[in-house]
Design a protein around this motif. Structure first.
Motif, PDB file in Angstrom:
ATOM      1  N   CYS A   1       0.824  -1.210   0.000  1.00 28.46           N
ATOM      2  CA  CYS A   1       0.000   0.000   0.000  1.00 28.46           C
ATOM      3  C   CYS A   1       0.860   1.264   0.000  1.00 28.46           C
ATOM      4  O   CYS A   1       0.539   2.255  -0.665  1.00 28.46           O
ATOM      5  N   ALA A   2       1.958   1.245   0.761  1.00 28.02           N
ATOM      6  CA  ALA A   2       2.832   2.415   0.827  1.00 28.02           C
ATOM      7  C   ALA A   2       3.446   2.728  -0.539  1.00 28.02           C
ATOM      8  O   ALA A   2       3.548   3.895  -0.944  1.00 28.02           O
ATOM      9  N   MET A   3       3.845   1.684  -1.267  1.00 28.22           N
ATOM     10  CA  MET A   3       4.398   1.894  -2.609  1.00 28.22           C
ATOM     11  C   MET A   3       3.342   2.474  -3.547  1.00 28.22           C
ATOM     12  O   MET A   3       3.627   3.372  -4.344  1.00 28.22           O
ATOM     13  N   ALA A   4       2.119   1.959  -3.442  1.00 33.19           N
ATOM     14  CA  ALA A   4       1.037   2.474  -4.289  1.00 33.19           C
ATOM     15  C   ALA A   4       0.672   3.900  -3.901  1.00 33.19           C
ATOM     16  O   ALA A   4       0.263   4.694  -4.755  1.00 33.19           O
ATOM     17  N   PHE A   5       0.816   4.247  -2.618  1.00 34.89           N
ATOM     18  CA  PHE A   5       0.442   5.578  -2.132  1.00 34.89           C
ATOM     19  C   PHE A   5       1.314   6.672  -2.751  1.00 34.89           C
ATOM     20  O   PHE A   5       0.827   7.750  -3.100  1.00 34.89           O
ATOM     21  N   VAL A   6       2.618   6.408  -2.899  1.00 29.99           N
ATOM     22  CA  VAL A   6       3.522   7.435  -3.433  1.00 29.99           C
ATOM     23  C   VAL A   6       3.639   7.378  -4.954  1.00 29.99           C
ATOM     24  O   VAL A   6       4.184   8.306  -5.566  1.00 29.99           O
ATOM     25  N   ALA A   7       3.124   6.299  -5.573  1.00 30.65           N
ATOM     26  CA  ALA A   7       3.278   6.141  -7.026  1.00 30.65           C
ATOM     27  C   ALA A   7       2.689   7.297  -7.830  1.00 30.65           C
ATOM     28  O   ALA A   7       3.339   7.799  -8.758  1.00 30.65           O
ATOM     29  N   PRO A   8       1.465   7.780  -7.537  1.00 29.78           N
ATOM     30  CA  PRO A   8       0.933   8.879  -8.351  1.00 29.78           C
ATOM     31  C   PRO A   8       1.713  10.172  -8.193  1.00 29.78           C
ATOM     32  O   PRO A   8       1.821  10.959  -9.143  1.00 29.78           O
ATOM     33  N   LEU A   9       2.258  10.420  -7.001  1.00 30.55           N
ATOM     34  CA  LEU A   9       3.090  11.613  -6.810  1.00 30.55           C
ATOM     35  C   LEU A   9       4.328  11.519  -7.690  1.00 30.55           C
ATOM     36  O   LEU A   9       4.708  12.501  -8.353  1.00 30.55           O
ATOM     37  N   PHE A  10       4.947  10.347  -7.712  1.00 33.13           N
ATOM     38  CA  PHE A  10       6.133  10.160  -8.555  1.00 33.13           C
ATOM     39  C   PHE A  10       5.791  10.391 -10.027  1.00 33.13           C
ATOM     40  O   PHE A  10       6.494  11.109 -10.746  1.00 33.13           O
ATOM     41  N   GLN A  11       4.698   9.780 -10.480  1.00 28.84           N
ATOM     42  CA  GLN A  11       4.335   9.891 -11.892  1.00 28.84           C
ATOM     43  C   GLN A  11       3.964  11.323 -12.270  1.00 28.84           C
ATOM     44  O   GLN A  11       4.320  11.805 -13.345  1.00 28.84           O
ATOM     45  N   GLY A  12       3.237  12.007 -11.389  1.00 26.83           N
ATOM     46  CA  GLY A  12       2.865  13.387 -11.684  1.00 26.83           C
ATOM     47  C   GLY A  12       4.063  14.315 -11.693  1.00 26.83           C
ATOM     48  O   GLY A  12       4.200  15.165 -12.577  1.00 26.83           O
ATOM     49  N   ALA A  13       4.956  14.152 -10.707  1.00 25.73           N
ATOM     50  CA  ALA A  13       6.151  14.999 -10.657  1.00 25.73           C
ATOM     51  C   ALA A  13       7.053  14.732 -11.850  1.00 25.73           C
ATOM     52  O   ALA A  13       7.663  15.664 -12.406  1.00 25.73           O
ATOM     53  N   ARG A  14       7.151  13.470 -12.270  1.00 29.80           N
ATOM     54  CA  ARG A  14       7.989  13.157 -13.432  1.00 29.80           C
ATOM     55  C   ARG A  14       7.400  13.761 -14.704  1.00 29.80           C
ATOM     56  O   ARG A  14       8.116  14.326 -15.530  1.00 29.80           O
ATOM     57  N   ALA A  15       6.075  13.654 -14.876  1.00 28.77           N
ATOM     58  CA  ALA A  15       5.446  14.229 -16.064  1.00 28.77           C
ATOM     59  C   ALA A  15       5.632  15.738 -16.100  1.00 28.77           C
ATOM     60  O   ALA A  15       5.885  16.328 -17.162  1.00 28.77           O
ATOM     61  N   ALA A  16       5.505  16.385 -14.937  1.00 28.48           N
ATOM     62  CA  ALA A  16       5.695  17.831 -14.889  1.00 28.48           C
ATOM     63  C   ALA A  16       7.147  18.206 -15.148  1.00 28.48           C
ATOM     64  O   ALA A  16       7.441  19.175 -15.868  1.00 28.48           O
ATOM     65  N   SER A  17       8.079  17.444 -14.562  1.00 27.17           N
ATOM     66  CA  SER A  17       9.499  17.769 -14.750  1.00 27.17           C
ATOM     67  C   SER A  17       9.961  17.464 -16.168  1.00 27.17           C
ATOM     68  O   SER A  17      10.950  18.030 -16.647  1.00 27.17           O
ATOM     69  N   LEU A  18       9.233  16.588 -16.867  1.00 22.96           N
ATOM     70  CA  LEU A  18       9.582  16.293 -18.253  1.00 22.96           C
ATOM     71  C   LEU A  18       9.448  17.540 -19.121  1.00 22.96           C
ATOM     72  O   LEU A  18      10.185  17.711 -20.100  1.00 22.96           O
ATOM     73  N   VAL A  19       8.513  18.405 -18.757  1.00 21.33           N
ATOM     74  CA  VAL A  19       8.387  19.682 -19.471  1.00 21.33           C
ATOM     75  C   VAL A  19       9.632  20.534 -19.242  1.00 21.33           C
ATOM     76  O   VAL A  19      10.107  21.221 -20.143  1.00 21.33           O
TER      77      VAL A  19
END
Length: 423
Positions: free
Chosen positions: A125-143
């Protein structure tokens, strides 16, 4: 022009000068980002299959084994909602490295001998909890890494195709690993993969400041959600990203009972399950390699509008070959997502980029889970072919309404990203 903005402009110029995906890899910072993404995705897939086997061996319960997979959905939705503002409050590199280290620590704890099943599920559950933050921050930083134009669209497409390909080969790779390693040994490799990803991002990308100031740092999750969805055009584009997967997962979720109903073998079922993701990857490769940015933008509306129409073939209860062709065609239509990515990043204000990208990935994951669940419930009361046909009709109608809304905000009074914000 600042050094960072000049580098971003140079990245776009490099990609515009070439054709297809190859020029994206000429951007120095993108290479470690891509490698880190590959390691993370494979790590997640290997962890899922290894943890499922580990829990089943420890409990002998198919329910507990299935629960290991299901636990990914609720923490993902909760984490994406609560943590979305963090993607803009803190520097992106710090967020990405921190999430990778959390996942590495969780995987390492899973691999310890004697870890009880309850703790294994909590760590999952802890891994799943932080997964969307990682994906969102990566998508934003890709810009920030690639710039907001052509380079970003192609880079995001590459990362998406890696994730889609992992569904095709990742479980096979995990199965092979489990023939030579115990489940805990395979999970140890997952921990190493996350740690390597953290190192790549820490030393392979530049430090950039957070996108918001101290005042914005106090934004609550609900206020952040309201800020993103309060923009009329951004709301329409977000829904256009969210809703189609809600309906397109229905045939995937019901392939097993449908295949059983037409007498297909398990080998044929495996082929059918590959059809939609293979079509999706092929469609993205075609759009990214053969089309210009202008053409990709032009095909968004027509391809999105007809994308689910091949699924109407379910109405006549097709055989294997016709069904295989229909699923591939439905996947190919996803070529429109590259143009939609361009529209989306153009609509998002920079100060909301991290939150918007985190909420986008959260909604995608959550609604796919909801779509699967609703498909299963509907199939309890109606034949599978009726459920899939109904999903195609409803999905097409929803997409047409959203395209009309997007068109209404395109270049008009509400066309800007900041227009139409609710007070």
């Amino acid at each position: 022009m600042t050094t960072a903005r000049r580098a971003d402009a140079d990245a776009d110029a490099e990609v515009d000068a070439g054709t297809g995906y190859r020029p994206v890899f000429r951007v120095r910072e993108f290479r470690p980002v891509f490698a880190a993404h590959l390691l993370s995705v494979l790590g997640v897939v290997i962890a899922e299959i290894s943890l499922t086997v580990l829990v089943f061996r420890a409990t002998g319960s198919p329910l507990m084994s299935a629960l290991t997979f299901a636990l990914g959905f609720l923490p993902y939705a909760l984490g994406g909602t609560l943590l979305a503002p963090v993607a803009d409050r803190l520097p992106a590199r710090r967020v990405l490295v921190g999430c990778d280290l959390v996942c590495a620590a969780c995987a390492a704890a899973m691999a310890l001998p004697g870890t009880p099943v309850a703790l294994l599920l909590v760590l999952r559950c802890a891994m799943a909890f932080v997964a969307p933050l990682f994906q969102g921050a990566r998508a934003a930083s890709l810009v920030d890494v690639l710039g907001p134009g052509e380079a970003y669209v192609l880079g995001r497409s590459l990362l998406r195709m890696v994730a889609q390909s992992a569904q095709l080969i990742g479980f096979g790779l995990g199965g092979l690993l489990l023939t030579v390693l115990a489940p805990r040994g395979a999970i140890t490799l997952t921990a190493a993969g996350f740690l390597a990803s953290a190192l790549l991002l820490r030393f392979g990308t530049r430090a950039r400041p957070a996108r918001t100031g101290q005042g914005a740092a106090r934004t609550s999750p609900i206020a952040g959600l309201r800020a993103v969805l309060g923009h009329r055009r951004l709301r329409a584009l977000t829904l256009l990203c969210w809703l189609p997967p809600l309906f397109t997962v229905v045939p995937e979720a019901l392939l097993t009972p449908y295949a059983a109903g037409i007498g297909a073998s398990t080998a044929v079922l495996g082929l059918l399950m590959c059809a939609l993701p293979v079509g999706t990857i092929a469609g993205e490769l075609w759009a990214g390699s053969a089309l210009t940015a202008r053409t990709r933008s032009r095909i968004v509306a027509p391809l999105a509008a007809v994308g689910m129409l091949p699924l109407l073939v379910y109405a006549v209860r097709p055989g294997v070959l016709v069904l295989l062709a229909a699923l591939v065609l439905a996947g190919l239509a996803h070529a429109y997502t590259l143009g939609l990515d361009g529209w989306y990043v153009d609509a998002v204000p920079e100060e909301l980029r991290g939150r918007a990208m985190t909420l986008l990935s959260t909604g995608l994951m959550t609604l796919q889970g909801v779509g699967m669940a609703l498909a299963g419930v509907a199939a309890e009361f109606f034949p599978v072919h009726v459920v899939v046909t109904g999903a195609a009709v409803l999905g097409t109608g929803a997409v047409l309404l959203l395209l009309a809304e997007v068109r209404a905000t395109d270049g008009g009074a509400d066309g800007g990203a900041g227009s139409g914000q609710k007070g």
